[in-house]
Design a protein around this motif. Structure first.
Motif, PDB file in Angstrom:
ATOM      1  N   GLY A  12       0.834  -1.208   0.000  1.00 37.67           N
ATOM      2  CA  GLY A  12       0.000   0.000   0.000  1.00 37.67           C
ATOM      3  C   GLY A  12       0.859   1.244   0.000  1.00 37.67           C
ATOM      4  N   PHE A  13       1.847   1.274   0.874  1.00 39.79           N
ATOM      5  CA  PHE A  13       2.718   2.451   0.933  1.00 39.79           C
ATOM      6  C   PHE A  13       3.473   2.632  -0.373  1.00 39.79           C
ATOM      7  CE2 PHE A  13       6.975   4.164   1.462  1.00 39.79           C
ATOM      8  CZ  PHE A  13       6.641   5.467   1.780  1.00 39.79           C
ATOM      9  N   SER A  14       3.981   1.527  -0.864  1.00 36.67           N
ATOM     10  CA  SER A  14       4.807   1.577  -2.074  1.00 36.67           C
ATOM     11  C   SER A  14       4.020   2.156  -3.256  1.00 36.67           C
ATOM     12  CB  SER A  14       5.310   0.166  -2.403  1.00 36.67           C
ATOM     13  OG  SER A  14       6.265   0.252  -3.423  1.00 36.67           O
ATOM     14  N   VAL A  15       2.805   1.664  -3.431  1.00 33.26           N
ATOM     15  CA  VAL A  15       1.979   2.145  -4.544  1.00 33.26           C
ATOM     16  C   VAL A  15       1.591   3.606  -4.320  1.00 33.26           C
ATOM     17  CG1 VAL A  15      -0.226   1.860  -5.740  1.00 33.26           C
ATOM     18  CG2 VAL A  15       1.114  -0.158  -5.082  1.00 33.26           C
TER      19      VAL A  15
ATOM     20  N   GLU B 116      11.310  18.414   0.220  1.00 35.45           N
ATOM     21  CA  GLU B 116      11.351  16.969   0.508  1.00 35.45           C
ATOM     22  C   GLU B 116      10.925  16.684   1.946  1.00 35.45           C
ATOM     23  OE1 GLU B 116      14.940  14.990  -0.646  1.00 35.45           O
ATOM     24  OE2 GLU B 116      14.602  15.355  -2.783  1.00 35.45           O
ATOM     25  N   ASP B 117      11.342  17.557   2.862  1.00 35.76           N
ATOM     26  CA  ASP B 117      10.901  17.406   4.264  1.00 35.76           C
ATOM     27  C   ASP B 117       9.381  17.479   4.364  1.00 35.76           C
ATOM     28  OD1 ASP B 117      13.434  17.139   5.151  1.00 35.76           O
ATOM     29  OD2 ASP B 117      13.638  19.203   5.922  1.00 35.76           O
ATOM     30  N   VAL B 118       8.810  18.459   3.651  1.00 31.71           N
ATOM     31  CA  VAL B 118       7.362  18.642   3.699  1.00 31.71           C
ATOM     32  C   VAL B 118       6.656  17.453   3.044  1.00 31.71           C
ATOM     33  CG1 VAL B 118       5.430  20.095   2.980  1.00 31.71           C
ATOM     34  CG2 VAL B 118       7.543  21.151   3.789  1.00 31.71           C
ATOM     35  N   LEU B 119       7.237  16.933   1.975  1.00 37.51           N
ATOM     36  CA  LEU B 119       6.656  15.759   1.320  1.00 37.51           C
ATOM     37  C   LEU B 119       6.629  14.572   2.289  1.00 37.51           C
ATOM     38  CD1 LEU B 119       5.526  14.452  -1.281  1.00 37.51           C
ATOM     39  CD2 LEU B 119       7.873  13.803  -1.869  1.00 37.51           C
TER      40      LEU B 119
ATOM     41  N   PHE C 125       3.274  12.610   3.716  1.00 34.23           N
ATOM     42  CA  PHE C 125       3.008  11.172   3.648  1.00 34.23           C
ATOM     43  C   PHE C 125       2.748  10.581   5.034  1.00 34.23           C
ATOM     44  CE2 PHE C 125       4.646  10.957  -0.767  1.00 34.23           C
ATOM     45  CZ  PHE C 125       3.616  10.189  -1.302  1.00 34.23           C
ATOM     46  N   VAL C 126       3.497  11.063   6.011  1.00 34.30           N
ATOM     47  CA  VAL C 126       3.267  10.575   7.376  1.00 34.30           C
ATOM     48  C   VAL C 126       1.851  10.932   7.824  1.00 34.30           C
ATOM     49  CG1 VAL C 126       3.945  10.833   9.795  1.00 34.30           C
ATOM     50  CG2 VAL C 126       5.703  10.601   8.026  1.00 34.30           C
ATOM     51  N   LYS C 127       1.432  12.165   7.492  1.00 37.52           N
ATOM     52  CA  LYS C 127       0.074  12.593   7.850  1.00 37.52           C
ATOM     53  C   LYS C 127      -0.977  11.745   7.136  1.00 37.52           C
ATOM     54  CE  LYS C 127       0.596  17.389   9.278  1.00 37.52           C
ATOM     55  NZ  LYS C 127       0.543  18.799   8.879  1.00 37.52           N
ATOM     56  N   ILE C 128      -0.762  11.507   5.849  1.00 39.14           N
ATOM     57  CA  ILE C 128      -1.708  10.699   5.073  1.00 39.14           C
ATOM     58  C   ILE C 128      -1.814   9.306   5.694  1.00 39.14           C
ATOM     59  CG2 ILE C 128      -2.046   9.528   2.853  1.00 39.14           C
ATOM     60  CD1 ILE C 128      -0.639  12.080   1.591  1.00 39.14           C
ATOM     61  N   TRP C 129      -0.656   8.748   5.991  1.00 39.46           N
ATOM     62  CA  TRP C 129      -0.586   7.383   6.529  1.00 39.46           C
ATOM     63  C   TRP C 129      -1.273   7.281   7.895  1.00 39.46           C
ATOM     64  CZ3 TRP C 129       0.616   3.213   3.891  1.00 39.46           C
ATOM     65  CH2 TRP C 129       0.913   2.028   4.571  1.00 39.46           C
TER      66      TRP C 129
ATOM     67  N   VAL D 168      10.911   8.076   3.837  1.00 40.32           N
ATOM     68  CA  VAL D 168       9.504   8.249   4.219  1.00 40.32           C
ATOM     69  C   VAL D 168       8.960   6.956   4.809  1.00 40.32           C
ATOM     70  CG1 VAL D 168       7.180   8.736   3.360  1.00 40.32           C
ATOM     71  CG2 VAL D 168       9.118  10.070   2.521  1.00 40.32           C
ATOM     72  N   ALA D 169       9.327   5.826   4.188  1.00 46.13           N
ATOM     73  CA  ALA D 169       8.889   4.523   4.705  1.00 46.13           C
ATOM     74  C   ALA D 169       9.351   4.352   6.147  1.00 46.13           C
ATOM     75  CB  ALA D 169       9.433   3.407   3.826  1.00 46.13           C
ATOM     76  N   GLY D 170      10.592   4.785   6.399  1.00 43.85           N
ATOM     77  CA  GLY D 170      11.129   4.702   7.759  1.00 43.85           C
ATOM     78  C   GLY D 170      10.360   5.599   8.707  1.00 43.85           C
ATOM     79  N   ALA D 171      10.055   6.807   8.239  1.00 46.93           N
ATOM     80  CA  ALA D 171       9.349   7.772   9.090  1.00 46.93           C
ATOM     81  C   ALA D 171       7.960   7.272   9.457  1.00 46.93           C
ATOM     82  CB  ALA D 171       9.252   9.117   8.369  1.00 46.93           C
ATOM     83  N   ILE D 172       7.331   6.593   8.499  1.00 46.52           N
ATOM     84  CA  ILE D 172       5.990   6.071   8.741  1.00 46.52           C
ATOM     85  C   ILE D 172       5.997   4.982   9.807  1.00 46.52           C
ATOM     86  CG2 ILE D 172       4.293   4.554   7.641  1.00 46.52           C
ATOM     87  CD1 ILE D 172       4.527   6.398   5.190  1.00 46.52           C
ATOM     88  N   GLN D 173       7.063   4.181   9.797  1.00 42.72           N
ATOM     89  CA  GLN D 173       7.166   3.107  10.785  1.00 42.72           C
ATOM     90  C   GLN D 173       7.574   3.634  12.157  1.00 42.72           C
ATOM     91  OE1 GLN D 173       6.044   0.289   9.832  1.00 42.72           O
ATOM     92  NE2 GLN D 173       5.950   0.919   7.688  1.00 42.72           N
ATOM     93  N   SER D 174       8.313   4.756  12.141  1.00 47.45           N
ATOM     94  CA  SER D 174       8.892   5.257  13.388  1.00 47.45           C
ATOM     95  C   SER D 174       7.841   5.694  14.402  1.00 47.45           C
ATOM     96  CB  SER D 174       9.803   6.449  13.096  1.00 47.45           C
ATOM     97  OG  SER D 174      10.083   7.122  14.291  1.00 47.45           O
ATOM     98  N   PRO D 175       7.996   5.205  15.634  1.00 47.48           N
ATOM     99  CA  PRO D 175       7.062   5.629  16.670  1.00 47.48           C
ATOM    100  C   PRO D 175       7.338   7.064  17.129  1.00 47.48           C
ATOM    101  CG  PRO D 175       8.744   4.216  17.607  1.00 47.48           C
ATOM    102  CD  PRO D 175       9.011   4.273  16.141  1.00 47.48           C
ATOM    103  N   PHE D 176       8.463   7.617  16.659  1.00 49.31           N
ATOM    104  CA  PHE D 176       8.839   8.940  17.160  1.00 49.31           C
ATOM    105  C   PHE D 176       8.154  10.077  16.410  1.00 49.31           C
ATOM    106  CE2 PHE D 176      12.511   6.169  18.033  1.00 49.31           C
ATOM    107  CZ  PHE D 176      12.396   6.161  19.411  1.00 49.31           C
ATOM    108  N   VAL D 177       7.586   9.742  15.241  1.00 49.22           N
ATOM    109  CA  VAL D 177       6.956  10.813  14.476  1.00 49.22           C
ATOM    110  C   VAL D 177       5.491  10.911  14.866  1.00 49.22           C
ATOM    111  CG1 VAL D 177       6.882  11.856  12.205  1.00 49.22           C
ATOM    112  CG2 VAL D 177       8.452   9.993  12.656  1.00 49.22           C
TER     113      VAL D 177
END
Lengths: 179, 266
Positions: free
Chosen positions: A23-26, A50-53, A57-61, B68-77
């Motif tokens: 899911g993340f990859s796609v 890039e930081d904002v991107l 993604f973290v927010k979306i996830w 980004v994949a790492g950040a998503i997994q990270s409990p710190f974010v």
């Protein structure tokens, strides 16, 4: 341009909701370039964009449960997250300080900046809308990059709401003919 | 509006941009879900947009995906978790305007507080003003009284002042009054002592008797609750005795001898 994996958005949504790696990859492959495009229009330097991107993604996830398909498409939801994160970023103190010491001309507040030839040129650079008439490129600019509402577009360009719609439709058709 | 009309209207292009709001956006969302043709159109619009947005700037560095994949997994974010569901559909401008409303509400609350405070302060000032006025009046009457007392005391203590005790006559035994008379300047003070308050329409009158002839020193009142019953009357040039009669209010020219209450000789 990254290769877009053909998957319908309901399937993708399900994968993201399941927190699957695929899911993340796609998600990333399909949308990172477009979101980066929106972010780059607001956050000027590449590293910050890039930081904002990443933040987007973290927010979306993490907030995927809050996406509501009764209000808009998944793509629109992500677009808003990226745009809002960019606006938050450029309003943050460190960024403003960096800009103050750097190039002040570039610091046009997103979403409120008037349309200038400079802005429009930004879209056209890559040639896709280069040969598009200004009336269409400016409406794409306001709607999709600046995130104006139809009312705001109507005010900014001093055209009726009906014209906003027909012009948006025409602009998209010109765009679609290029693919 | 049917599917065809919706597609032709340009609403879908605005919908994908997030430029429609409230009911209009919900109506379109419903049509998208319900109709395959509309769904197809939205997909096509999104496809064109993805290409447009992707084409305008450089691409993110290839290492970013793993980051980004790492950040998503990270409990710190976790600080990004603060985002709220509604917020995403509301645009920044609207969030600012709700902040503006909040500020406006705060301003109004502050103004109301100021207003109420001002009214309360004003009331307090008015109250204080009244208290101050009353205090001033009290102070003024105290000054007047103390001046009167000082004057009376000076007269009583004067070396030429005589103190004459008046006693009740046969018809009014036991009554007492005192007259202070200065034979140098003629000033007269009466202290009614135990004289009863006169009936309505009547006043006591003090007489000086010289060689058998009465001279009026004027009328005086008896006020039961007055703490200073001394009253100064008209000056008397010469006297051998003083007497008090009860007369019509305002006094008479010749004393009614039968109404004599007290009398005293020098």
């Amino acid at each position: 341009m990254s290769v877009r994996v053909e998957i319908n958005s309901e399937e993708l949504l399900l994968l993201v909701r399941q927190r699957s790696e695929k899911g993340f990859s796609v998600l990333y492959d399909n949308y990172s370039a477009a979101l980066f495009g929106v972010i780059s229009r607001i956050v000027k330097d590449n590293a910050s964009a890039e930081d904002v991107l990443q933040e987007s993604f973290v927010k979306i996830w993490r907030n995927i449960e809050q996406y509501d398909d009764c209000k808009g498409t998944f793509f629109t939801w992500m677009l808003n997250i990226a745009r809002n994160a960019s606006i938050d970023y450029v309003r943050s103190r460190p960024y403003l300080q960096k800009q103050r010491t750097g190039n002040e001309k570039d610091l046009n507040a997103p979403g409120v900046s008037p349309v200038s030839p400079d802005n429009i040129e930004h879209i056209g650079v890559r040639g896709m809308v280069m040969n598009m008439e200004t009336q269409y490129s400016e409406i794409l600019n306001l709607l999709y990059f600046n995130g104006y509402t139809q009312e705001e577009v109507s005010e900014a360009l001093n055209i009726p709401l009906g014209t906003v719609k027909t012009r948006a439709r025409r602009a998209l058709q010109i765009l679609r003919n290029q693919f | 509006m049917n599917a065809e009309e919706l597609i032709e209207s340009g609403k879908l292009e605005l919908y994908v941009a997030g430029a429609l709001q409230g009911m209009e956006a919900r109506e379109v969302a419903m049509m998208v879900k319900a109709n395959n043709k509309v769904q197809e159109e939205v997909r096509a619009i999104e496809g064109a947009l993805l290409a447009l947005l992707s084409s305008t700037s450089g691409v993110p560095s290839s290492s970013l995906k793993d980051k980004v994949a790492g950040a998503i997994q990270s409990p710190f974010v976790t600080r990004q978790n603060a985002i709220r569901g509604e917020e995403v559909y509301e645009r920044k401008a609207i969030q600012v305007s709700s902040l503006t409303w909040l500020l406006a509400a705060a301003c109004v609350a502050l103004l109301v507080t100021f207003g109420v405070t001002a009214v309360l302060l004003n009331n307090k000032i008015n109250e204080d003003q009244a208290v101050l006025t009353a205090t001033k009046e009290e102070y003024k009457s105290t000054i007047i009284r103390s001046e009167k007392l000082a004057g009376e005391l000076a007269l009583i203590n004067h070396q030429n002042t005589r103190k004459i005790f008046l006693s009740g006559v046969a018809s009014s035994p036991g009554l007492k009054a005192i007259v202070y008379w200065n034979n140098l300047n003629g000033r007269v003070l009466i202290s009614p002592l135990s004289l009863p308050a006169p009936p309505a329409g009547k006043q006591y009158q003090l007489w000086a008797l010289l060689d058998g002839k009465p001279v009026s020193a004027g009328v005086f009142d008896v006020v039961d609750d007055a703490d200073d019953k001394l009253q100064e009357l008209k000056n008397i040039a010469g006297a051998q005795a003083f007497a008090v009669t009860l007369e019509e209010s305002g006094g008479v020219l010749t004393p009614t001898l039968s109404a004599t209450y007290v009398m005293g000789k020098l």
